[in-house]
Design an enzyme around this catalytic site. Structure first.
Site, short mmCIF file in Angstrom:
data_model
loop_
_atom_site.label_atom_id
_atom_site.label_comp_id
_atom_site.label_asym_id
_atom_site.label_seq_id
_atom_site.Cartn_x
_atom_site.Cartn_y
_atom_site.Cartn_z
N ASP A 66 0.82 -1.21 0.00
CA ASP A 66 0.00 0.00 0.00
C ASP A 66 0.85 1.27 0.00
O ASP A 66 2.07 1.21 0.18
CB ASP A 66 -0.94 -0.01 1.21
CG ASP A 66 -0.24 -0.39 2.51
OD1 ASP A 66 0.99 -0.31 2.57
OD2 ASP A 66 -0.93 -0.76 3.47
N ASN A 135 -7.69 -2.50 14.09
CA ASN A 135 -9.09 -2.78 13.74
C ASN A 135 -9.21 -3.99 12.81
O ASN A 135 -10.26 -4.21 12.21
CB ASN A 135 -9.75 -1.55 13.11
CG ASN A 135 -9.08 -1.13 11.81
OD1 ASN A 135 -8.16 -1.79 11.36
ND2 ASN A 135 -9.55 -0.05 11.23
N HIS A 137 -7.30 -4.53 10.08
CA HIS A 137 -6.96 -4.31 8.68
C HIS A 137 -5.64 -5.00 8.31
O HIS A 137 -4.76 -5.19 9.15
CB HIS A 137 -6.97 -2.82 8.31
CG HIS A 137 -5.82 -1.99 8.80
ND1 HIS A 137 -6.00 -0.85 9.55
CD2 HIS A 137 -4.50 -2.10 8.62
CE1 HIS A 137 -4.84 -0.30 9.81
NE2 HIS A 137 -3.89 -1.04 9.26
N GLU A 142 -9.62 -1.75 5.17
CA GLU A 142 -10.32 -1.40 6.40
C GLU A 142 -11.58 -2.25 6.56
O GLU A 142 -12.05 -2.86 5.59
CB GLU A 142 -10.69 0.10 6.35
CG GLU A 142 -9.50 1.05 6.23
CD GLU A 142 -8.79 1.28 7.56
OE1 GLU A 142 -8.73 0.37 8.40
OE2 GLU A 142 -8.29 2.41 7.76
C1 GLP Z 1 -0.53 0.28 8.74
C2 GLP Z 1 -0.19 -0.42 7.40
C3 GLP Z 1 -0.34 -1.90 7.52
C4 GLP Z 1 0.32 -2.32 8.82
C5 GLP Z 1 -0.53 -1.86 9.98
C6 GLP Z 1 0.07 -2.14 11.33
O1 GLP Z 1 -1.57 1.16 8.66
N1 GLP Z 1 -0.93 0.01 6.26
O2 GLP Z 1 0.24 -2.54 6.40
O3 GLP Z 1 0.42 -3.72 8.89
O4 GLP Z 1 -0.90 -0.51 9.83
O5 GLP Z 1 1.13 -1.27 11.60
P1 GLP Z 1 2.16 -1.46 12.78
O6 GLP Z 1 3.03 -2.61 12.38
O7 GLP Z 1 2.92 -0.16 12.81
O8 GLP Z 1 1.38 -1.72 14.00
#
Ligand code: GLP
Length: 241
Positions: A66, A135, A137, A142
């Site tokens: 992404d 949440n 995702h 989402e």
């Molecule tokens: C972000 C990214 C995801 C990631 C998630 C968790 O928003 N788009 O790909 O896995 O949130 O992030 P973190 O590893 O910083 O908790």
């Protein structure tokens, strides 16, 4: 599903990196699906160390999950910048072998179609690395995202923007939209490696792995994947640097 639990973030990161390094050794021209966020940073540090010890990444191709809409590549908050800083520069990968959706594209819909076509032309991911949002995702899929979705442009929820605000000057500075591989795109990976770090994510991980498969918990779609490995540690991510 293979479920592995470690005591520490360092151990989880090592395990994740071992799995990726094993694939790169067995299939030097593999296609890796990569993730951003705090979670994979430790695994990326391990991969850079493996590269310094001689592991050759020169023939791999990567596709990131992404990218934020409206954040240029030169901005430290872009996922493009993040990947170069945390992995690509350290393992000698040039822009030619790395793919990240272009969040600055004038026509985001066309960019999503182009990204899907590039993925298909590369034969899809041999391994997709994933983190997990609070949440539920994955990527930026989402809650409510159709389970068969392809790469698309999505608004970001308040929960996700708040969770990611730590990287930005203020909550207002967090982008409101992103381009992301869809859940259907992610399911096309030949193998999936989900890494989840921190007690705060245990409940949503349990819901994803043991609850109903539902768009309300996007990661629950991974129950349908025939080759899913989950690495969980109660310890939150931290950098060893
Ligand atoms: C972000 C990214 C995801 C990631 C998630 C968790 O928003 N788009 O790909 O896995 O949130 O992030 P973190 O590893 O910083 O908790």
């Amino acid at each position: 599903m293979i479920y592995l639990e470690t005591e520490t973030y360092s151990a989880a990161s090592r395990l994740a990196a071992d799995r990726i390094a094993e694939l790169v050794t067995q299939k030097p021209d593999c296609v890796l699906g990569l993730a951003t966020g705090s979670t994979p940073v430790g695994a990326y540090e391990n991969l850079i160390r493996r590269h310094e010890e001689g592991l050759d990444f020169s023939r791999i191709t990567t596709f990131n999950l992404d990218e934020y809409v409206g954040v240029p590549k030169s901005d430290p908050n872009s996922y493009d910048f993040f990947m170069r800083k945390n992995l690509f520069d350290g393992i000698g990968l040039s822009a030619a072998s790395t793919h990240i959706p272009d969040g600055m594209a004038a026509d985001p819909e066309a960019e999503c179609l182009r990204y899907e076509a590039a993925l298909a032309a590369a034969g899809d991911m041999d391994l997709q690395l994933l983190g997990l949002g609070l949440n539920g995702h994955i990527g930026f899929n989402e809650p409510g995202t159709p389970l068969d979705s392809q790469t698309h442009c999505t608004p970001l929820t308040a929960s996700t923007r708040t969770a990611n605000a730590r990287f930005f000057a203020s909550l207002d500075a967090v982008p409101t939209q992103a381009l992301t591989m869809g859940l259907g795109t992610i399911l096309r990976a030949k193998a999936v490696l989900l890494v989840v770090c921190g007690e705060s994510k245990r409940a949503i991980l349990d819901a994803a792995l043991s609850g109903p498969v539902t768009p309300d918990v996007p990661a629950s779609v991974l129950q349908r994947h025939p080759s899913l490995t989950v690495i969980y540690t109660p310890e939150a991510p931290h950098s060893s640097k």
